[in-house]
Design a protein around this motif. Sequence first.
Motif, PDB file in Angstrom:
ATOM      1  N   ILE A  42      -1.290  -3.798   4.068  1.00  0.00           N
ATOM      2  CA  ILE A  42      -1.779  -3.345   2.589  1.00  0.00           C
ATOM      3  C   ILE A  42      -0.412  -3.360   1.790  1.00  0.00           C
ATOM      4  N   ILE A  43       0.262  -2.559   2.022  1.00  0.00           N
ATOM      5  CA  ILE A  43       1.490  -2.285   1.413  1.00  0.00           C
ATOM      6  C   ILE A  43       2.710  -2.879   1.936  1.00  0.00           C
ATOM      7  N   THR A  44       3.143  -3.939   1.424  1.00  0.00           N
ATOM      8  CA  THR A  44       4.038  -5.116   1.897  1.00  0.00           C
ATOM      9  C   THR A  44       5.470  -4.798   1.701  1.00  0.00           C
ATOM     10  N   ARG A  45       5.836  -4.130   0.365  1.00  0.00           N
ATOM     11  CA  ARG A  45       7.379  -3.887   0.106  1.00  0.00           C
ATOM     12  C   ARG A  45       7.526  -3.014  -1.120  1.00  0.00           C
ATOM     13  N   TYR A  46       8.584  -2.567  -1.108  1.00  0.00           N
ATOM     14  CA  TYR A  46       8.944  -1.575  -2.309  1.00  0.00           C
ATOM     15  C   TYR A  46       9.971  -2.302  -2.963  1.00  0.00           C
ATOM     16  N   ARG A  47      10.041  -2.358  -4.124  1.00  0.00           N
ATOM     17  CA  ARG A  47      11.340  -2.983  -4.805  1.00  0.00           C
ATOM     18  C   ARG A  47      11.679  -2.413  -6.447  1.00  0.00           C
ATOM     19  N   VAL A  70      -1.663  -2.362 -12.651  1.00  0.00           N
ATOM     20  CA  VAL A  70      -1.939  -1.811 -11.443  1.00  0.00           C
ATOM     21  C   VAL A  70      -3.455  -2.346 -10.601  1.00  0.00           C
ATOM     22  N   ILE A  71      -3.328  -2.466  -9.471  1.00  0.00           N
ATOM     23  CA  ILE A  71      -4.580  -3.091  -8.717  1.00  0.00           C
ATOM     24  C   ILE A  71      -5.102  -1.514  -8.126  1.00  0.00           C
ATOM     25  N   ASP A  72      -6.269  -1.412  -8.626  1.00  0.00           N
ATOM     26  CA  ASP A  72      -7.037   0.026  -8.271  1.00  0.00           C
ATOM     27  C   ASP A  72      -8.384  -0.338  -7.767  1.00  0.00           C
ATOM     28  N   PHE A 129     -12.035  -3.672  -7.299  1.00  0.00           N
ATOM     29  CA  PHE A 129     -12.780  -3.589  -6.111  1.00  0.00           C
ATOM     30  C   PHE A 129     -13.701  -2.633  -5.805  1.00  0.00           C
ATOM     31  N   PRO A 130     -14.670  -2.064  -6.611  1.00  0.00           N
ATOM     32  CA  PRO A 130     -15.415  -0.920  -6.449  1.00  0.00           C
ATOM     33  C   PRO A 130     -16.357  -1.176  -5.178  1.00  0.00           C
ATOM     34  N   SER A 175      -7.025   6.853  -0.672  1.00  0.00           N
ATOM     35  CA  SER A 175      -6.046   5.755  -0.431  1.00  0.00           C
ATOM     36  C   SER A 175      -5.627   4.767  -1.900  1.00  0.00           C
ATOM     37  N   TRP A 176      -6.914   4.558  -2.407  1.00  0.00           N
ATOM     38  CA  TRP A 176      -6.740   3.699  -3.654  1.00  0.00           C
ATOM     39  C   TRP A 176      -5.897   4.737  -4.590  1.00  0.00           C
ATOM     40  N   GLN A 177      -5.923   6.024  -4.680  1.00  0.00           N
ATOM     41  CA  GLN A 177      -5.228   6.639  -5.718  1.00  0.00           C
ATOM     42  C   GLN A 177      -3.904   6.782  -5.245  1.00  0.00           C
ATOM     43  N   ILE A 178      -3.540   6.721  -4.025  1.00  0.00           N
ATOM     44  CA  ILE A 178      -2.157   6.602  -3.259  1.00  0.00           C
ATOM     45  C   ILE A 178      -1.594   5.447  -3.943  1.00  0.00           C
ATOM     46  N   LEU A 179      -2.413   4.291  -3.550  1.00  0.00           N
ATOM     47  CA  LEU A 179      -1.881   2.907  -4.085  1.00  0.00           C
ATOM     48  C   LEU A 179      -1.605   2.602  -5.411  1.00  0.00           C
ATOM     49  N   ALA A 180      -2.455   3.556  -6.400  1.00  0.00           N
ATOM     50  CA  ALA A 180      -2.076   3.195  -7.798  1.00  0.00           C
ATOM     51  C   ALA A 180      -0.990   4.036  -8.209  1.00  0.00           C
ATOM     52  N   ILE A 181      -0.882   5.159  -7.670  1.00  0.00           N
ATOM     53  CA  ILE A 181       0.476   5.906  -7.835  1.00  0.00           C
ATOM     54  C   ILE A 181       1.628   5.267  -7.430  1.00  0.00           C
ATOM     55  N   LEU A 182       1.851   4.570  -6.312  1.00  0.00           N
ATOM     56  CA  LEU A 182       2.872   4.071  -5.857  1.00  0.00           C
ATOM     57  C   LEU A 182       3.318   2.667  -6.731  1.00  0.00           C
ATOM     58  N   GLN A 183       2.177   2.089  -6.903  1.00  0.00           N
ATOM     59  CA  GLN A 183       2.444   0.827  -7.866  1.00  0.00           C
ATOM     60  C   GLN A 183       3.149   1.286  -8.962  1.00  0.00           C
ATOM     61  N   GLU A 184       2.753   2.494  -9.525  1.00  0.00           N
ATOM     62  CA  GLU A 184       3.687   2.931 -10.876  1.00  0.00           C
ATOM     63  C   GLU A 184       4.898   3.503 -10.387  1.00  0.00           C
TER      64      GLU A 184
END
Length: 161
Positions: A55-60, A149-151, A155-156, A14-23
């Motif tokens: 956790i994902i609040t919006r896309y822009r 990017v927040i990854d 927050f380990p 999930s953290w990998q997904i979040l990092a990729i989506l932030q980019e």
Amino acid sequence: MASDRQLKLLDKTSWQILAILQENARIPFKELGKQVRLSAPAVAERVRRLEEAGIITRYRAELNLEKLGLSIMAFVTFRSFPDKCEELKLLLHESPEVQSSYRITGSDHYLAKVSVTSVGHLEQLVDRFITYSTVTTSIVLSTPISGRVIDDEIFPEVVEK
């Protein structure tokens, strides 16, 4: 603080997904799945759960403000005059130059990130606020770090092993 339900969603994948989506929030699920070694439907389901959990609040889209003529960015602090805090908050909300504003602690009451076309435009903006507060401006010279990017490395302790 994150709820137990939110923490359970935050495994390494999930953290990998979040990092990729932030980019790149427009990446197709098929490509995202390849990068994290999941099927497109599995990735879509994970993204849906991350959205539902808040956790994902919006896309822009991120804009190049300089190309739009807004070549000066500044941070402005406001120390509201007595009984003017609500009016100041309303003016911040109504001012299109204000990209974001924050209620802060300390001797000032608000911090705003603003974009303007010129120093004269910044002066006009400041003049609108001086009836309500003491205003201090800091013009941005450069942006060494932007959109970091927040990854899971930040927050380990949150990542499920």
